[in-house]
Motif scaffolding. Structure first.
Motif, PDB file in Angstrom:
ATOM      1  N   GLN A  74       0.756  -1.187   0.225  1.00 43.00           N
ATOM      2  CA  GLN A  74      -0.057  -0.063   0.333  1.00 43.00           C
ATOM      3  C   GLN A  74       0.851   1.257  -0.167  1.00 43.00           C
ATOM      4  OE1 GLN A  74      -3.293   0.249  -0.350  1.00 43.00           O
ATOM      5  NE2 GLN A  74      -3.143  -1.953  -0.706  1.00 43.00           N
ATOM      6  N   ALA A  75       1.904   1.266   0.659  1.00 45.08           N
ATOM      7  CA  ALA A  75       2.896   2.411   0.983  1.00 45.08           C
ATOM      8  C   ALA A  75       3.400   2.797  -0.327  1.00 45.08           C
ATOM      9  CB  ALA A  75       3.561   2.287   2.107  1.00 45.08           C
ATOM     10  N   SER A  76       3.905   1.454  -1.392  1.00 47.88           N
ATOM     11  CA  SER A  76       4.802   1.705  -2.281  1.00 47.88           C
ATOM     12  C   SER A  76       4.153   1.713  -3.494  1.00 47.88           C
ATOM     13  CB  SER A  76       5.878   0.586  -2.350  1.00 47.88           C
ATOM     14  OG  SER A  76       5.017  -0.861  -2.453  1.00 47.88           O
ATOM     15  N   THR A  77       2.673   1.771  -3.679  1.00 45.38           N
ATOM     16  CA  THR A  77       1.843   1.684  -4.826  1.00 45.38           C
ATOM     17  C   THR A  77       1.251   2.906  -4.858  1.00 45.38           C
ATOM     18  OG1 THR A  77       1.544  -0.648  -4.674  1.00 45.38           O
ATOM     19  CG2 THR A  77      -0.067   0.703  -5.898  1.00 45.38           C
ATOM     20  N   ALA A  78       1.087   3.656  -6.166  1.00 46.20           N
ATOM     21  CA  ALA A  78       0.624   4.994  -6.323  1.00 46.20           C
ATOM     22  C   ALA A  78      -0.979   4.733  -6.441  1.00 46.20           C
ATOM     23  CB  ALA A  78       0.980   5.737  -7.566  1.00 46.20           C
TER      24      ALA A  78
END
Length: 75
Positions: free
Chosen positions: A54-58
């Motif tokens: 979640q944190a690494s996906t736009a």
């Protein structure tokens, strides 16, 4: 991420971790917490593979239906 941290009054991120390393760390933490749970020590992992993804996906969201149906305009 730093804008969210600033809004929460937290200090900005100063270091970076490659996504692959974060995924590995999350997997190890999840497995460690699973083993601890089997030993009667219930703990939530501080980092999960889901959180890393979640944190690494736009994330982009289409608000055209809200504009059309509700007359929404972002403020």
């Amino acid at each position: 991420m730093n804008a969210l941290l600033a809004a929460a009054g937290a200090p900005p991120v100063r270091r970076r971790l490659p996504v692959r390393a974060a995924r590995l760390a999350a997997a190890l933490l999840e497995d460690g917490c699973r083993v601890a749970g089997a030993l009667g020590l219930r703990r939530e992992p501080p980092l999960t593979r889901f959180l890393v993804e979640q944190a690494s996906t736009a994330h982009w969201f289409d608000i055209s239906a809200a504009r059309h149906d509700l007359g929404y305009a972002p403020g």
